[in-house]
Scaffold this active site. Structure first.
Site, mmCIF file in Angstrom:
data_model
loop_
_atom_site.group_PDB
_atom_site.id
_atom_site.type_symbol
_atom_site.label_atom_id
_atom_site.label_comp_id
_atom_site.label_asym_id
_atom_site.label_seq_id
_atom_site.Cartn_x
_atom_site.Cartn_y
_atom_site.Cartn_z
ATOM 1 N N HIS A 72 -13.792 20.408 -25.488
ATOM 2 C CA HIS A 72 -13.925 19.903 -26.853
ATOM 3 C C HIS A 72 -14.899 18.729 -26.883
ATOM 4 C CE1 HIS A 72 -10.161 21.676 -28.980
ATOM 5 N NE2 HIS A 72 -10.806 22.564 -28.259
ATOM 6 N N TYR A 200 -6.201 15.646 -36.466
ATOM 7 C CA TYR A 200 -5.166 14.622 -36.661
ATOM 8 C C TYR A 200 -5.071 14.372 -38.156
ATOM 9 C CZ TYR A 200 -5.135 13.531 -31.676
ATOM 10 O OH TYR A 200 -4.989 13.596 -30.306
ATOM 11 N N PRO A 292 2.718 10.482 -27.782
ATOM 12 C CA PRO A 292 1.702 11.473 -27.438
ATOM 13 C C PRO A 292 0.460 11.467 -28.335
ATOM 14 C CG PRO A 292 3.627 12.524 -28.418
ATOM 15 C CD PRO A 292 3.971 11.094 -28.256
ATOM 16 N N LYS A 296 -2.398 10.667 -23.859
ATOM 17 C CA LYS A 296 -2.649 9.903 -22.630
ATOM 18 C C LYS A 296 -1.598 10.113 -21.529
ATOM 19 C CE LYS A 296 -6.364 7.708 -23.733
ATOM 20 N NZ LYS A 296 -7.387 8.694 -23.527
ATOM 21 N N TYR A 383 -10.544 7.749 -26.234
ATOM 22 C CA TYR A 383 -9.958 9.094 -26.251
ATOM 23 C C TYR A 383 -10.384 9.886 -25.008
ATOM 24 C CZ TYR A 383 -7.765 13.176 -28.299
ATOM 25 O OH TYR A 383 -6.928 14.245 -28.535
HETATM 26 C C1 LIG Z 1 8.512 16.383 -25.422
HETATM 27 C C2 LIG Z 1 7.260 15.798 -24.816
HETATM 28 C C3 LIG Z 1 6.008 16.084 -25.365
HETATM 29 C C4 LIG Z 1 4.839 15.560 -24.789
HETATM 30 N N1 LIG Z 1 3.608 15.845 -25.330
HETATM 31 C C5 LIG Z 1 2.488 15.313 -24.764
HETATM 32 C C6 LIG Z 1 1.188 15.569 -25.282
HETATM 33 O O1 LIG Z 1 1.042 16.275 -26.269
HETATM 34 N N2 LIG Z 1 0.105 14.990 -24.649
HETATM 35 C C7 LIG Z 1 0.244 14.197 -23.524
HETATM 36 O O2 LIG Z 1 -0.762 13.717 -22.931
HETATM 37 N N3 LIG Z 1 1.456 13.952 -23.029
HETATM 38 C C8 LIG Z 1 2.562 14.489 -23.610
HETATM 39 N N4 LIG Z 1 3.757 14.235 -23.082
HETATM 40 C C9 LIG Z 1 3.780 13.423 -21.903
HETATM 41 C C10 LIG Z 1 3.472 14.231 -20.651
HETATM 42 O O3 LIG Z 1 4.088 15.490 -20.718
HETATM 43 C C11 LIG Z 1 3.964 13.427 -19.490
HETATM 44 O O4 LIG Z 1 3.245 12.201 -19.467
HETATM 45 C C12 LIG Z 1 3.816 14.129 -18.151
HETATM 46 O O5 LIG Z 1 4.716 15.210 -18.082
HETATM 47 C C13 LIG Z 1 4.112 13.146 -17.014
HETATM 48 O O6 LIG Z 1 4.231 13.827 -15.813
HETATM 49 P P1 LIG Z 1 5.230 13.304 -14.713
HETATM 50 O O7 LIG Z 1 5.044 14.224 -13.566
HETATM 51 O O8 LIG Z 1 5.032 11.855 -14.520
HETATM 52 O O9 LIG Z 1 6.700 13.431 -15.332
HETATM 53 P P2 LIG Z 1 7.516 14.743 -15.755
HETATM 54 O O10 LIG Z 1 6.627 15.777 -16.299
HETATM 55 O O11 LIG Z 1 8.641 14.251 -16.600
HETATM 56 O O12 LIG Z 1 8.093 15.301 -14.384
HETATM 57 C C14 LIG Z 1 9.149 14.653 -13.703
HETATM 58 C C15 LIG Z 1 9.888 15.667 -12.845
HETATM 59 O O13 LIG Z 1 10.902 15.004 -12.116
HETATM 60 C C16 LIG Z 1 12.104 15.763 -12.164
HETATM 61 N N5 LIG Z 1 13.252 14.876 -11.978
HETATM 62 C C17 LIG Z 1 13.815 14.055 -12.918
HETATM 63 N N6 LIG Z 1 14.855 13.405 -12.371
HETATM 64 C C18 LIG Z 1 14.941 13.805 -11.093
HETATM 65 C C19 LIG Z 1 15.828 13.482 -10.044
HETATM 66 N N7 LIG Z 1 16.829 12.603 -10.205
HETATM 67 N N8 LIG Z 1 15.646 14.084 -8.844
HETATM 68 C C20 LIG Z 1 14.635 14.973 -8.668
HETATM 69 N N9 LIG Z 1 13.781 15.320 -9.634
HETATM 70 C C21 LIG Z 1 13.929 14.741 -10.832
HETATM 71 C C22 LIG Z 1 12.055 16.426 -13.524
HETATM 72 O O14 LIG Z 1 12.870 17.582 -13.582
HETATM 73 C C23 LIG Z 1 10.573 16.743 -13.666
HETATM 74 O O15 LIG Z 1 10.251 18.016 -13.177
HETATM 75 C C24 LIG Z 1 4.938 14.735 -23.649
HETATM 76 C C25 LIG Z 1 6.203 14.452 -23.107
HETATM 77 C C26 LIG Z 1 7.355 14.959 -23.679
HETATM 78 C C27 LIG Z 1 8.705 14.619 -23.076
#
Ligand SMILES: Cc1cc2nc3c(=O)[nH]c(=O)nc-3n(C[C@H](O)[C@H](O)[C@H](O)COP(=O)(O)OP(=O)(O)OC[C@H]3O[C@@H](n4cnc5c(N)ncnc54)[C@H](O)[C@@H]3O)c2cc1C
Length: 388
Positions: A72, A200, A292, A296, A383
């Site tokens: 994009h 947006y 979101p 980021k 962005y």
């Molecule tokens: C509903 C929602 C919508 C979103 N939409 C957007 C968006 O549109 N754009 C954007 O940029 N970001 C978005 N985000 C944010 C983005 O998805 C996250 O920033 C991203 O997933 C971060 O990755 P992560 O690996 O740090 O955490 P996560 O993706 O949360 O992964 C963490 C992992 O750890 C595991 N875990 C948790 N506790 C334990 C434990 N005690 N023991 C072992 N494993 C465990 C979980 O099951 C999970 O698989 C959204 C988040 C949510 C919740």
């Protein structure tokens, strides 16, 4: 079991870190609470900055993203029915990639499986021990049997609700948080996106976002009250409300269809400081959350992983502690910039409760954004992720 780095969580942060370390010959084991299918079923981020694209390439899993992802050059902002475009490429020379988090997660899982690197799914009661000592350990139960991993370092990549941050003594950590008084109701459908670019929408009825995952799969969001129940939003009601918030052209072009996922997400800004505690390093949502709006969350997780993987490589290869010692400080510098941008975009575009003055300020700020080249450039830079 013994490894060099125990990674808690198989989300994008944990999987990407595991893959980058594995490529550099650093042993790691990922311990995940849920099944792989459950992790893949979560519909989340969709817009990826260059830093994340580069890291996925470095991890050797970027080919499908380049083949199927959508580049994009800009984005559109609709204010009270009038559409404006911000041209990222013209203003910054950079673009963003639209490629779903579920696809990234799948590519990383497949890459890890192909390399034979171990991931332990369905691990219950994960606990961290001796994070300040020379030999930290991770314990958990798998199929009812207690297991233990001894390691050099623990990477806490287990998201906002994970165990890693909670394992730190409260006196050693400072938390900064804002919970917004609204959420996002999201709908995923196998319908062509209403526009080639994200729209947006700032309307008097509330915020909306027209996003996408592919040329045939759309993701739409509506600002909603935190008291809403997703069951009270049948698809028809969602589409009707979205149409009311769109401009005439988008309303005409919108293709509606059956939802394949619908959920409500609360909006939150959160940062914990520091991001290192002895031999435990936090990365991604485990350490910080952004609303979101600025897309980021996933990108910040990738940038933490970039710093942490480089620091661990320096430790093992060059016998240097500099990267590990500066990890928290460097990551937080970037985190707060993304927190500012995400907070600013959220307060700019959402309907804020009981605040006529704030609404006038939003309109004045948006007018400035579209009229001033330096304001548009600053927006575009933030962005696409340039000023980090
Ligand atoms: C509903 C929602 C919508 C979103 N939409 C957007 C968006 O549109 N754009 C954007 O940029 N970001 C978005 N985000 C944010 C983005 O998805 C996250 O920033 C991203 O997933 C971060 O990755 P992560 O690996 O740090 O955490 P996560 O993706 O949360 O992964 C963490 C992992 O750890 C595991 N875990 C948790 N506790 C334990 C434990 N005690 N023991 C072992 N494993 C465990 C979980 O099951 C999970 O698989 C959204 C988040 C949510 C919740």
């Amino acid at each position: 079991m013994r490894t060099q780095v125990a990674i808690i969580g198989a989300g994008p942060a944990g999987l990407l870190l595991g893959q980058l370390l594995h490529k550099q010959g650093i042993d790691n084991v990922i311990v995940e609470r849920h099944t792989g299918e459950y992790v893949l079923g979560r519909i989340r981020a969709g817009v990826i900055e260059q830093v994340a694209v580069d890291l996925l390439d470095e991890a050797g899993v970027g080919s499908r993203m380049h083949a199927e992802g959508l580049v994009h050059d800009g984005t559109q902002i609709c204010v009270e029915g009038v559409r404006h475009r911000v041209d990222f490429k013209a203003l910054t020379g950079k673009t963003v990639m639209v490629y779903g988090q579920t696809e990234i997660t799948k590519d990383l899982m497949d890459g890890r499986a192909a390399e034979g690197a171990p991931t332990i799914y369905s691990a219950y009661d994960v606990a961290l021990h001796d994070i300040q000592g020379a030999r930290p350990r991770v314990t958990f139960r798998k199929n009812g049997v207690g297991q233990e991993i001894e390691c050099d370092f623990i990477a806490g990549c287990d998201g906002f609700h994970g165990i890693s941050r909670k394992s730190v003594p409260p006196s050693a950590i400072a938390n900064y948080e804002r919970v917004y008084p609204f959420g996002w109701l999201g709908l995923l459908s196998d319908t062509p996106p209403v526009s080639d670019e994200l729209i947006y929408v700032r309307s008097s009825l509330g915020f909306a976002l027209c996003s996408m995952r592919s040329p045939t799969r759309s993701r739409y969001y509506l600002q909603c009250s935190l008291a809403e129940d997703v069951d009270s939003w049948p698809d028809e009601r969602f589409w009707d409300e979205l149409k009311l918030r769109l401009d005439d052209e988008a309303r005409e072009r919108l293709v509606t269809g059956a939802s394949i996922e619908k959920s409500i997400a609360p909006l939150r800004s959160f940062v914990c400081e520091p991001m290192r505690f002895g031999r435990l390093f936090l990365a991604g949502d485990a350490a910080h959350i952004v609303p979101p709006t600025g897309a980021k969350g996933l990108n910040l997780a990738a940038s933490d992983v970039q710093y942490l993987s480089r620091a661990l490589v320096e430790h093992y290869r060059d016998k240097s502690e500099a990267g590990l010692d500066h990890y928290s400080e460097r990551a937080l510098l970037r985190v707060w910039k993304a927190e500012r941008f995400s907070w600013w975009m959220t307060t700019l575009l959402h309907r804020l409760p009981d605040s006529d003055f704030e609404q006038k300020m939003q309109l004045a700020e948006l007018d400035y954004l579209f009229r001033s080249k330096s304001a548009s450039t600053a927006f575009a830079e933030n962005y696409v992720g340039l000023p980090y």
